[in-house]
Design a protein around this motif. Structure first.
Motif, short mmCIF file in Angstrom:
data_model
loop_
_atom_site.label_atom_id
_atom_site.label_comp_id
_atom_site.label_asym_id
_atom_site.label_seq_id
_atom_site.Cartn_x
_atom_site.Cartn_y
_atom_site.Cartn_z
N ASP A 300 0.85 -1.18 0.00
CA ASP A 300 0.00 0.00 0.00
C ASP A 300 0.89 1.24 0.00
O ASP A 300 2.12 1.12 0.01
CB ASP A 300 -0.96 -0.03 1.20
CG ASP A 300 -0.24 -0.02 2.54
OD1 ASP A 300 0.94 0.39 2.59
OD2 ASP A 300 -0.85 -0.43 3.54
N PRO A 301 0.32 2.45 -0.01
CA PRO A 301 1.18 3.64 -0.08
C PRO A 301 2.21 3.73 1.05
O PRO A 301 3.34 4.17 0.82
CB PRO A 301 0.17 4.80 0.01
CG PRO A 301 -1.07 4.23 -0.62
CD PRO A 301 -1.11 2.79 -0.20
N VAL A 302 1.84 3.29 2.25
CA VAL A 302 2.78 3.34 3.37
C VAL A 302 3.92 2.35 3.15
O VAL A 302 5.10 2.66 3.35
CB VAL A 302 2.06 3.05 4.70
CG1 VAL A 302 3.07 2.97 5.85
CG2 VAL A 302 1.03 4.14 4.99
N ASP A 303 3.56 1.11 2.72
CA ASP A 303 4.58 0.09 2.45
C ASP A 303 5.56 0.58 1.38
O ASP A 303 6.78 0.41 1.51
CB ASP A 303 3.93 -1.21 1.98
CG ASP A 303 3.04 -1.84 3.04
OD1 ASP A 303 3.36 -1.68 4.23
OD2 ASP A 303 2.03 -2.47 2.66
N ALA A 304 5.00 1.17 0.32
CA ALA A 304 5.85 1.63 -0.78
C ALA A 304 6.80 2.74 -0.32
O ALA A 304 7.98 2.77 -0.70
CB ALA A 304 4.98 2.12 -1.94
N ALA A 305 6.29 3.65 0.53
CA ALA A 305 7.14 4.73 1.02
C ALA A 305 8.27 4.20 1.89
O ALA A 305 9.40 4.69 1.84
CB ALA A 305 6.30 5.74 1.79
N GLN A 306 7.97 3.15 2.66
CA GLN A 306 8.98 2.59 3.54
C GLN A 306 10.13 1.94 2.77
O GLN A 306 11.25 1.85 3.29
CB GLN A 306 8.34 1.57 4.48
CG GLN A 306 7.48 2.20 5.57
CD GLN A 306 6.82 1.18 6.46
OE1 GLN A 306 6.72 -0.01 6.10
NE2 GLN A 306 6.37 1.62 7.63
N ILE A 307 9.87 1.47 1.56
CA ILE A 307 10.94 0.89 0.74
C ILE A 307 12.07 1.89 0.57
O ILE A 307 13.25 1.55 0.74
CB ILE A 307 10.39 0.46 -0.64
CG1 ILE A 307 9.43 -0.70 -0.50
CG2 ILE A 307 11.55 0.09 -1.57
CD1 ILE A 307 8.74 -1.09 -1.80
N PHE A 308 11.70 3.13 0.27
CA PHE A 308 12.72 4.15 0.01
C PHE A 308 13.20 4.78 1.31
O PHE A 308 14.34 5.24 1.39
CB PHE A 308 12.15 5.20 -0.93
CG PHE A 308 11.79 4.63 -2.27
CD1 PHE A 308 12.76 4.43 -3.25
CD2 PHE A 308 10.49 4.25 -2.55
CE1 PHE A 308 12.44 3.89 -4.48
CE2 PHE A 308 10.15 3.70 -3.78
CZ PHE A 308 11.13 3.51 -4.75
N THR A 309 12.36 4.79 2.36
CA THR A 309 12.80 5.30 3.66
C THR A 309 13.89 4.40 4.23
O THR A 309 14.90 4.88 4.74
CB THR A 309 11.62 5.37 4.64
OG1 THR A 309 10.60 6.21 4.12
CG2 THR A 309 12.07 5.90 6.00
N ARG A 310 13.69 3.09 4.11
CA ARG A 310 14.70 2.14 4.60
C ARG A 310 15.99 2.28 3.82
O ARG A 310 17.09 2.17 4.36
CB ARG A 310 14.17 0.71 4.50
CG ARG A 310 13.11 0.38 5.51
CD ARG A 310 12.93 -1.13 5.62
NE ARG A 310 12.50 -1.73 4.36
CZ ARG A 310 11.23 -1.88 4.02
NH1 ARG A 310 10.26 -1.48 4.83
NH2 ARG A 310 10.91 -2.43 2.86
#
Length: 322
Positions: A300-310
């Motif tokens: 979802d949008p949160v999961d996708a954002a975390q990919i690049f945050t990590r």
């Protein structure tokens, strides 16, 4: 239980392997059931590829994946079998057109004689900048005649790449994928895809060794229904009861898929943040399915954002002046 048997003919420059994939092959097909399964002709091709991949991986000393691919311009755009050093394996095929009853290799992937077979060795301990080894052969013979079964293609490949006579018998149905490989041993060194040998001496022996020719002739009498229906002991006794054979402890091929949430995240990360955000904006989320095992990975949008945050959190710290 799936088994791969290795054996040598005592005192002769000939070796052999016999593989019978039962539970491992059935698990591959089970994972495909949700998508409607494969037509019988595609199932047979993919099963033969999987058995052949196990035989070829078992025939080399290599710490990495062996990937066998068939691709071309027929209704089967791509078929892949991947076998790891421990004989864990997976396979899949992409069918985009109509498969007719009785379609053979040329109709499935080589309509205009442009189909290819690729064998890739991808080392686990690959060095930076090192590329996997890959050999590619066409799906036609020396006179550009279309080859109608996978065994002929791979025999041709082994002759080109190894300068070694090889006899290969393959068969597959909805229960079993099986294969028998008979190969003349090299003149010097080990006969595998990555070793160095006296290739000129091996080439001089092509088609000349009488022991190999006799045993290959016996192997050629093996019928499809026998390869699929009989156990290894019965097959080897029926074919080679007059030969002295030394057999080794059998190996056990298994189904395994290397997909994971982490690997899918890495794939999305390689697309770049802008592309991922574009997909999220259009579809609301990203869903990725593994072609090999059917596993589904959702972002979802949160999961996708975390990919690049990590990714940012893992970057090395900026240098500081002391």
């Amino acid at each position: 239980m799936s088994e791969l048997h290795k054996f040598i003919f005592d005192g002769l420059p000939v070796r052999g392997m016999l593989v019978r994939l039962t539970d491992a092959w059935q698990e591959i097909l089970k994972r495909r059931e949700a998508g409607g399964g494969y037509p019988p002709e595609v199932l047979q091709l993919l099963g033969e590829m999987t058995a052949a991949g196990a035989l070829m991986q078992g025939n080399i000393k290599f710490n990495g994946a062996l990937v066998l691919q068939i691709f071309g311009d027929g209704p089967v755009k791509l078929a892949v079998a991947e076998v790891q050093p421990d004989l864990s394996l997976r396979a899949t095929a992409t069918v985009t057109g109509e498969v007719l009853p009785g379609d053979t290799l040329s109709r499935l992937v080589n309509v205009n004689n442009q189909g290819r077979c690729a064998i890739t060795l991808d080392p686990k301990d690959r060095l930076p900048g090192q590329q996997p080894y890959q050999g590619v052969v066409p799906l036609f013979g020396d006179r550009h005649e279309k080859l109608e079964n996978l065994a002929e293609v791979l025999e041709h490949y082994m002759l080109q790449s190894e300068q070694l006579d090889t006899r290969l018998i393959l068969a597959a149905d909805g229960q079993v994928a099986a294969g028998l490989l008979i190969q003349r041993l090299p003149v010097k060194g080990e006969g595998n895809l990555e070793s160095r040998r006296d290739r000129d001496a091996d080439e001089d022996q092509i088609g000349r060794n009488e022991d190999y020719k006799r045993i290959a002739l016996l192997a050629g009498t093996l019928k499809r229904e026998e390869l699929l229906g009989l156990d290894a002991d019965t097959i080897l006794h029926r074919l080679f009861w007059e030969e002295k054979i030394t057999r080794f402890v059998p190996n056990t091929p298994t189904f395994a898929c290397s997909c994971s949430q982490e690997r899918v995240s890495g794939m999305l990360r390689s697309l770049g943040m802008a592309e991922v955000e574009s997909i999220i904006a259009e579809q609301g989320r990203i869903d990725v399915g593994c072609e090999f095992c059917g596993a589904q990975y959702g972002f979802d949008p949160v999961d996708a954002a975390q990919i690049f945050t990590r990714q940012e959190s893992q970057l090395p710290p900026a240098p500081t002046v002391q």
